[in-house]
Design a protein around this motif. Structure first.
Motif, PDB file in Angstrom:
ATOM      1  N   THR A  90       0.828  -1.212   0.000  1.00 39.43           N
ATOM      2  CA  THR A  90       0.000   0.000   0.000  1.00 39.43           C
ATOM      3  C   THR A  90       0.857   1.255   0.000  1.00 39.43           C
ATOM      4  O   THR A  90       0.369   2.355   0.067  1.00 39.43           O
ATOM      5  CB  THR A  90      -0.901   0.031   1.252  1.00 39.43           C
ATOM      6  N   ASP A 267     -10.751   9.143   1.140  1.00 41.20           N
ATOM      7  CA  ASP A 267     -10.027   8.855   2.377  1.00 41.20           C
ATOM      8  C   ASP A 267     -10.296   7.431   2.849  1.00 41.20           C
ATOM      9  O   ASP A 267     -11.412   6.952   2.822  1.00 41.20           O
ATOM     10  CB  ASP A 267     -10.485   9.819   3.481  1.00 41.20           C
ATOM     11  N   ASP A 271      -7.697   7.238   7.520  1.00 41.00           N
ATOM     12  CA  ASP A 271      -7.672   8.696   7.406  1.00 41.00           C
ATOM     13  C   ASP A 271      -8.844   9.303   8.150  1.00 41.00           C
ATOM     14  O   ASP A 271      -8.722  10.340   8.796  1.00 41.00           O
ATOM     15  CB  ASP A 271      -7.738   9.107   5.933  1.00 41.00           C
ATOM     16  N   ASP A 274      -8.251   9.350  11.754  1.00 40.28           N
ATOM     17  CA  ASP A 274      -7.262  10.362  12.095  1.00 40.28           C
ATOM     18  C   ASP A 274      -7.845  11.758  12.072  1.00 40.28           C
ATOM     19  O   ASP A 274      -7.403  12.636  12.795  1.00 40.28           O
ATOM     20  CB  ASP A 274      -6.077  10.282  11.125  1.00 40.28           C
ATOM     21  N   ARG A 275      -8.838  11.956  11.221  1.00 41.46           N
ATOM     22  CA  ARG A 275      -9.403  13.307  11.150  1.00 41.46           C
ATOM     23  C   ARG A 275      -9.970  13.717  12.492  1.00 41.46           C
ATOM     24  O   ARG A 275      -9.981  14.885  12.853  1.00 41.46           O
ATOM     25  CB  ARG A 275     -10.489  13.382  10.081  1.00 41.46           C
ATOM     26  N   THR A 278      -6.619  13.191  15.480  1.00 41.00           N
ATOM     27  CA  THR A 278      -5.559  14.196  15.479  1.00 41.00           C
ATOM     28  C   THR A 278      -6.123  15.550  15.098  1.00 41.00           C
ATOM     29  O   THR A 278      -5.422  16.449  14.678  1.00 41.00           O
ATOM     30  CB  THR A 278      -4.415  13.832  14.510  1.00 41.00           C
ATOM     31  N   LEU A 504       3.424   8.018   9.706  1.00 44.66           N
ATOM     32  CA  LEU A 504       2.210   7.724  10.461  1.00 44.66           C
ATOM     33  C   LEU A 504       1.527   6.544   9.786  1.00 44.66           C
ATOM     34  O   LEU A 504       0.772   6.728   8.835  1.00 44.66           O
ATOM     35  CB  LEU A 504       1.270   8.940  10.469  1.00 44.66           C
TER      36      LEU A 504
END
Lengths: 730, 47, 73
Positions: A90, A267, A271, A274-275, A278, A504
């Motif tokens: 990936t 996404d 992702d 993480d939105r 973080t 990450l």
């Protein structure tokens, strides 16, 4: 005939999972860079003749980080028969960057493209035959997690190893670079076996100082090729290292078009997570919430409940009903053992040793096993899912304020379970100085073994108030932060702030197997420690406590005569150092010292020395708590707690510190610093706190404490060496 | 008699503990509290 | 000259050149930030630093201070 195959690949590529699947040993995976740093060796399950070496996860074979140097030294010195290069499908471009370098080593390389299952899910495709053609090496698709394709991968690797053909890389650099490389080969490397010349030439082109030294190239020859390198740099308008790096990626960029087909991605789930996690506003509160959940569950609720049950009922005198059924009463172990020994007419002293020494001492520690296990489950989950990397990302800004990086936070978090893996987690920190500083301070965070001490002090002196535990963690963290600030300003540690370039990785759900295994491995060692080291300590202590000199006669003592024992004598010497800290009794001094063997010992020892008669349960008003509480004021009890929290950790952790420091002087400095800090802080707490609460009168100790506080504030606030330099330059 | 049994119990516990520590030292596995994740534990397992 | 530090969240930029030297620069390049590559600035950490960028298909976090080394178009 035995063959050696090296596993090489990026961190987070699934290398360790593959290694486990191939060798079958019960190891497990951490999801952030740096978990495997030293090489691990094993044998292939399917063929014992195949030795497998798991190299550290690396992004490149540059000379700049320890992992890379370790990996490449292995490859060029040990020359394995083949390299199985694992690629995260990936994330293929960056992974192939390492591949191009491995191929140049001229050792047979086989590519294993991992995470094929995730690729399929995303709708992406990799054309492995085209990839194989472009790079000139066999390519196999695998899913290490599902153990798909791994026999094929190792089989092909073994085949290539036995063929032992000299690999010629398919990729090349631009004209001027190739020209310089050829020149270097001719001038400096013609004595070397031809197949290996290229890699070394490229390194010399990059001005790799470690390779220069390794080959022992004379300065005049270096100067000669310097001209070639310089003219190449001029022509391409860039420095040698950048040229090589960029050209590698250019080559990869060229082939990637034909080799990979990417589905139009929105996404990924990772992702999306993480939105939130973080997110600018939510990240910190979420982090605090996560920490709260972890500690609330492991220590405050499930943990304490289970520990109480274990201490009073399972191991102590109360006994319990199996599954809550009234008829199935099981007596507490302490009571049962006592009854048994009495019934067979065992001598009283021996009963005392076995029951009140070993059973009670070890029992006091084992009572904490439930808490430890719960804590470890949580930590295993956090490590396994990839959250740790986010934590470093979030915390970096804070840590940079005192010259460290967010990577220094992870050891602290892990250290709250056990200091040994915490110290080892410092390997991800590249800067030597910052690494050393983090190693020194990681053990300030209360580890699992210190929980009994916290519980003891909280219970004996403060009515089991919750703030005792909370303040312990705060003090630990504060000690780390302040140490960081103070040390960074000294000459020894000053320097540019630690760099922070970190991948990450995607989140993934760690398997139940991984979590349980991690929890079990760490928890089991805790139990084993109790049954071995602590058990032996209690036996030794019992003897030292039971024999002594009374009226010139050396003999066995009655319980009341304990103050004349060998142990008391020994303790009194140290008690002298601890008097200004408020806990200058021989019992407390000895307990703190036994804490060096294992922190759990502190409680076990105090239990024995303060209440040899009644120390079964570490809870609910047992006699020895009362005795302890009456021997020193509460503020001294707290100062004792802090002392044990901050001073040198247990032998195991000290061993880890010594290994990671790799330098006796630094190790001694670290231990010395910890003890000195512990002593100073305890002094201040007792003297100033005692003065404030009216327990301690104004004395020399008070002056000393004030001096420490003033000095401390000064060290915190003053301009560091680096800052001073900047001011001058402005 | 009772004391003898007691001594046997004591002796076996101590021996077991010592043996366990000795074996760990020998195989290089110093503490295991790393969670089996460090190089030392891996090397020990692989032996 | 604009650097990666000046880029805004949501922007996609192309790398023009890398300045500086030493281990950090090498690390940045090893991670895929080389001349001509596209970088998407995904987000900034809650405390303002570091930034998270998407490069060559994966997520990388890098300090603004170090991002200064990357000159962009």
């Amino acid at each position: 005939m035995s063959i050696k195959i090296a596993l090489a690949g990026n961190p987070n590529s699934g290398k360790t999972t593959l290694f486990n699947a191939l060798t079958g040993s019960n190891q497990f995976v951490g999801n952030w860079p740096g978990v495997t740093v030293e090489k691990k060796e094993g044998r292939y399950k399917g063929d014992k003749e195949i030795e497998i070496i798991d190299l550290p996860g690396i992004y490149s074979l540059s000379p700049y980080t320890l992992e890379e140097v370790v990996a490449r030294n292995y490859l060029i010195d040990e020359k394995p028969d083949a390299i199985l290069n694992i690629i995260d499908g990936t994330n293929i471009e960056r992974n192939l960057y390492l591949t191009t370098q491995l191929i140049e080593l001229s050792i047979p390389v086989v590519l294993a493209v991992n995470m094929m299952d995730i690729l399929e899910k995303n709708g992406d495709r990799i054309f492995v035959d085209k990839l194989s053609e472009a790079l000139g090496v066999p390519v196999v698709e695998i899913s290490a997690l599902k153990s798909n394709g791994i026999e094929k991968a190792i089989g092909i690797a073994a085949e290539e190893a036995r063929k032992n053909m000299a690999i010629v890389p398919k990729h090349s650099f631009s004209g001027p670079v190739e020209h310089a490389i050829a020149h270097i080969e001719e001038l400096l490397l013609h004595d070397m076996e031809e197949r290996y010349q290229r890699w070394y030439a490229i390194k010399l082109f990059e001005r790799d100082d470690k390779i220069q030294r390794k080959l022992g190239v004379p300065q005049d020859k270096l100067d000669h090729i310097e001209n070639d390198i310089k003219s190449c740099e001029k022509e391409l308008d860039d420095d040698a290292e950048s040229i090589i790096t960029a050209e590698r990626y250019d080559y990869i960029g060229k082939i990637i078009g034909t080799v990979v087909k990417k589905h139009k991605t929105s996404d990924t789930l990772s992702d999306k997570i993480d939105r939130i996690v973080t997110n600018r506003i939510l990240a910190l509160p979420i982090f605090v919430a996560v920490m709260f959940v972890v500690y609330y569950f492991s220590v405050t609720t499930v943990g304490t409940w289970a520990t109480d049950w274990a201490n009073d009922q399972l191991l102590g005198d109360d006994g319990w009903n199996f599954l809550g059924i009234d008829g199935l009463f099981i007596p507490g172990i302490h009571a049962a053992v006592g009854e048994f020994l009495e019934s067979i007419g065992c001598a009283e002293w021996l009963t005392g040793l076995i029951n009140d020494g070993i059973v009670a001492g070890v029992g006091a520690v084992l009572g904490f096993v439930p808490q430890i296990f719960v804590l470890f489950i949580f930590l295993a989950f956090l490590e396994g899912c990839g959250y740790m990397a986010r934590v470093a990302f979030i915390m970096d800004r804070i840590f940079r304020r005192f010259g460290l990086s967010g990577k220094s936070f992870i050891p602290m978090l892990i250290g709250s379970g056990c200091g040994v893996p915490g110290v080892m987690a410092t390997r991800t920190i590249e800067s030597e100085r910052d690494r050393r500083m983090t190693i020194m301070t990681t053990t300030f965070v209360p580890c699992g073994a210190k929980l009994p001490i916290i519980a003891l002090i909280a219970g004996a002196f403060f009515g089991e108030a919750g703030w005792v535990a909370t303040s312990s963690y705060f003090i630990g963290v504060a000690a780390i932060i302040c140490s960081g600030i103070i040390l960074k300003k000294t000459n020894m540690f000053a320097g540019d702030p630690s760099p922070f370039v970190m991948e990450l990785p995607s989140y993934h759900m760690p398997t139940i197997g991984y979590i349980l295994r991690s929890m079990w491995e760490r928890g089991w060692s805790f139990i084993k420690k109790a049954g071995t080291i602590i058990l032996l300590s209690t036996v030794v202590l019992w003897f030292l406590m039971s024999f002594g000199n009374i009226d010139g006669q050396f003999r066995m003592l009655a319980p009341e005569e304990i103050d004349s024992s060998i142990l008391a004598g020994f303790g009194s010497i140290f008690a002298f150092i601890f008097k200004p800290l408020g806990f200058g009794t021989w019992q407390l001094s000895v307990a703190a010292i036994t804490g060096l063997i294992a922190k759990e010992n502190v409680v076990a020892t105090l239990g024995m020395t303060y209440g040899i008669a009644e120390l079964a349960d570490a809870d609910a008003g047992s006699d020895y708590w009362a005795i302890l509480a009456s021997s020193i004021p509460a503020i001294a009890g707290y100062s004792y707690l802090v002392f044990n929290l901050l001073c040198a950790p247990c032998f195991a952790a000290m061993g880890a510190i010594r290994r990671e420091m790799n330098n006796t002087k630094w190790f001694l400095f670290a231990i010395g610093y910890q003890c000195a800090l512990a002593w100073a802080v305890s002094l201040c707490i007792y003297q100033l706190g005692g003065l404030f609460t009216g327990v301690v009168g104004f004395n020399l100790g008070t002056l000393l404490a004030i001096a420490f506080v003033v000095g401390f504030v000064y060290l915190l606030a003053r301009k560091g060496k680096a800052e001073a330099r900047e001011v001058v330059m402005a | 008699m009772g004391t003898f049994v007691g001594l046997v119990i004591l002796g076996s516990l101590v021996t077991l503990a010592c043996r366990s520590i000795y074996n760990d030292r020998k195989s290089g596995k110093t503490c295991g509290s790393c969670g089996g994740n460090c190089a030392k534990c891996h090397a020990a397992k692989a032996k | 000259m604009r650097t990666l530090q000046d880029a805004q969240i949501g922007e996609t930029v192309t790398v023009a050149k890398l300045t500086g030297d030493g281990a950090v620069k090498r690390r940045i390049m090893d991670m895929g930030i080389t001349k001509g590559v596209e970088i998407y600035i995904r987000k900034v950490a809650p405390l303002g630093d570091p930034v998270e960028v998407t490069v060559r298909g994966y997520e990388l976090s890098i300090r603004k201070e170090d991002a200064k080394m990357v000159e962009i178009n």
